[in-house]
Design an enzyme around this catalytic site. Sequence first.
Site, PDB file in Angstrom:
ATOM      1  N   HIS A  61       0.876  -1.188  -0.101  1.00  0.00           N
ATOM      2  CA  HIS A  61      -0.024  -0.008   0.064  1.00  0.00           C
ATOM      3  C   HIS A  61       0.775   1.294  -0.068  1.00  0.00           C
ATOM      4  O   HIS A  61       0.323   2.319   0.215  1.00  0.00           O
ATOM      5  CB  HIS A  61      -0.981   0.222   0.954  1.00  0.00           C
ATOM      6  CG  HIS A  61      -2.194  -1.013   1.103  1.00  0.00           C
ATOM      7  ND1 HIS A  61      -2.953  -0.783   0.235  1.00  0.00           N
ATOM      8  CD2 HIS A  61      -2.325  -1.827   2.061  1.00  0.00           C
ATOM      9  CE1 HIS A  61      -3.879  -1.879   0.378  1.00  0.00           C
ATOM     10  NE2 HIS A  61      -3.403  -2.758   1.477  1.00  0.00           N
ATOM     11  N   SER A 109      -4.257  -7.051  -0.829  1.00  0.00           N
ATOM     12  CA  SER A 109      -4.871  -5.996  -0.221  1.00  0.00           C
ATOM     13  C   SER A 109      -5.493  -5.058  -1.034  1.00  0.00           C
ATOM     14  O   SER A 109      -4.691  -4.459  -1.836  1.00  0.00           O
ATOM     15  CB  SER A 109      -4.334  -5.516   0.975  1.00  0.00           C
ATOM     16  OG  SER A 109      -5.141  -4.464   1.709  1.00  0.00           O
ATOM     17  N   GLU A 134      -6.595   0.736  -5.906  1.00  0.00           N
ATOM     18  CA  GLU A 134      -5.036   0.028  -6.043  1.00  0.00           C
ATOM     19  C   GLU A 134      -5.177  -1.435  -5.402  1.00  0.00           C
ATOM     20  O   GLU A 134      -6.189  -1.621  -4.419  1.00  0.00           O
ATOM     21  CB  GLU A 134      -3.899   0.932  -5.424  1.00  0.00           C
ATOM     22  CG  GLU A 134      -4.046   0.991  -4.043  1.00  0.00           C
ATOM     23  CD  GLU A 134      -3.692   0.286  -2.852  1.00  0.00           C
ATOM     24  OE1 GLU A 134      -3.278  -0.850  -3.405  1.00  0.00           O
ATOM     25  OE2 GLU A 134      -3.540   0.659  -1.682  1.00  0.00           O
TER      26      GLU A 134
END
Length: 223
Positions: A61, A109, A134
């Site tokens: 992330h 994720s 994303e």
Amino acid sequence: MKHETKRLSFKMDEYDEEEGIFSGYAAVFENIDSGGDIIEPGAFAKALAGGWERVKILALHNDCWLPIGKPIELREDEKGLFLKAKISDTSMGKDIKTLLKDGVLNELSIGYEPVVFEYDETGIRHLKEVTLWEVSVVTWAMNPEAVITDYKSATEEIRKELKEGRKISDSRLKSLKEVSRSMKESARMIDSVISEASGKKEMPISRRKPPRSRKAGNIEIIF
């Protein structure tokens, strides 16, 4: 709208080691995830219909780093959100490809914004429409910051729900307990690394007492 993350177990359907292309499901519909949410069929439909060219594949992330790749196929079907992505042949991309091949990395994720959602009588949140930003290849043990960001916002929302008299689901409470334990273990590991790097055994910061000459303030740590 708040940017949220959601960690998911991910089993690759296919992986082309030479090309760095993998495929599988980045989200599965109609099951309760570790965050106490259910993603409803059609949740990604509007976002995908508007084009997903801006969706990137990241590591952990971290959008301060360069992306590690891009989706080459992203669609909904009856099972969930199907993803086919290509990892770029950068220095970080090569590391990611090696870890994917060895099975070390096996979780994804998604970074998204909830647009339309509602809570049922048991406190479970049903995500009906989300904006996808994303998809990250992650490993929770090495990325406590992503967990902190996710669960800090989650606990704030849970407190709000408690004040409103809503019931909190057992799955969400279990998830918070697991993250609390993980964060404490991560803090111990970081303290150990700091001690080794400084060349002496320092007392972990969390255990130090404030100087007697200075009045300690109130510090709130949210798990």
